[in-house]
Design a protein around this motif. Structure first.
Motif, PDB file in Angstrom:
ATOM      1  N   THR A 117       0.810  -1.219   0.000  1.00  0.00           N
ATOM      2  CA  THR A 117       0.000   0.000   0.000  1.00  0.00           C
ATOM      3  C   THR A 117       0.848   1.275   0.000  1.00  0.00           C
ATOM      4  N   THR A 118       2.112   1.176   0.363  1.00  0.00           N
ATOM      5  CA  THR A 118       2.984   2.357   0.364  1.00  0.00           C
ATOM      6  C   THR A 118       3.781   2.468  -0.925  1.00  0.00           C
ATOM      7  N   THR A 119       4.462   1.406  -1.293  1.00  0.00           N
ATOM      8  CA  THR A 119       5.324   1.453  -2.481  1.00  0.00           C
ATOM      9  C   THR A 119       4.562   1.193  -3.767  1.00  0.00           C
ATOM     10  N   ARG A 120       3.375   0.583  -3.669  1.00  0.00           N
ATOM     11  CA  ARG A 120       2.555   0.176  -4.821  1.00  0.00           C
ATOM     12  C   ARG A 120       3.244  -0.907  -5.650  1.00  0.00           C
ATOM     13  N   GLU A 121       4.238  -1.556  -5.093  1.00  0.00           N
ATOM     14  CA  GLU A 121       4.967  -2.611  -5.790  1.00  0.00           C
ATOM     15  C   GLU A 121       4.264  -3.954  -5.601  1.00  0.00           C
TER      16      GLU A 121
END
Length: 256
Positions: A117-121
């Motif tokens: 949810t933070t890096t979208r990786e």
């Protein structure tokens, strides 16, 4: 391990139906997503758990094929099951069936990815709860429609625009995946929708839309097959493609 697909009962609420008393396509697809959320949550690989460890599911591709659409107040159920899972993607299917089981409205197939949810990786699906999702795979259950595709669209120049507002965004503050369908349906004149009914929809999601983005909907029709491309209008005049949509229709036997 019981891999059978559970039944999620629902109803075509009057305020989720269109001017022909048929369930709006976007609301029907939302019911599919709700069923998948309940199914995954009950097995501890849903978003309720994933959000606590900074991960979430994102819909990558969706295809829904309909023989009919539930009418106002029709009661029906949705079956959903995971057909296949690998490191970065999983395949989930649905069946839409009348309450008494005598009628199948249609089927749907999808591909999902898990992201941070933070890096979208992309994240390793099989690392969650020691690959617990593998215990619930049900590849032997048939879903008799064509697979989802990447949706190839021709060159298009004609477009309409809308701006993403509060009612368009989801819990991640992104353009809700089913609102793409709603906005595409808004481009059709009522006379066309009176005489035609949706048969198949395919969507390939490419990038995320956000609040107050200006989105262009490109459209090209080839008989009863309609191609769409949704793209964000950037400040420098360029575009970022968000999704590609292919819709096919059949003649509506009953018009109102």
């Amino acid at each position: 391990m019981d891999k059978t697909s559970p039944l999620y009962h629902t109803i075509a609420d009057a305020f989720h139906c269109d001017f022909q008393h048929r369930m709006c396509l976007g609301h029907l697809c939302n019911d599919l997503l709700n069923a998948s959320d309940m199914h995954s949550t009950q097995r501890n690989f849903g978003m309720t758990y994933l959000n606590t460890i900074g991960k979430t599911w994102v819909l990558s591709r969706l295809a829904i094929e309909l023989e009919d659409i539930p009418l106002e107040h029709d009661k029906f159920y949705i079956e959903t099951w995971v057909e296949h899972a690998m490191k970065y993607f999983t395949k989930r299917n649905w069946a839409i069936v009348s309450e008494d089981g005598s009628k199948v409205y249609g089927y749907s197939k999808s591909i999902w990815a898990m992201i941070d949810t933070t890096t979208r990786e992309p994240q390793d699906i099989l690392a969650i709860n020691d690959g617990k999702i593998l215990d619930y795979l049900y590849p032997e259950k048939e879903c008799p429609i064509k697979d989802v595709s990447r949706v190839k669209t021709p060159e298009m120049t004609e477009y309409t625009e809308f701006q993403v507002q509060y009612g368009d965004i989801d819990v991640n503050c992104h353009l809700n995946s089913m609102r793409y369908i709603d906005h595409v349906m808004d481009t059709f004149p009522l006379d066309y929708l009176r005489s035609h009914i949706v048969k198949r929809v395919e969507i390939a999601y490419v990038a995320e839309g956000h609040w107050h983005d200006v989105i262009r909907i490109y459209h090209l029709a080839n008989d009863d097959q309609h191609y769409f491309r949704l793209a964000r209008k950037e400040a420098d005049g360029s575009e970022t493609e968000l999704s590609r949509v292919l819709m096919s229709f059949r003649n509506n036997d009953i018009t109102k």
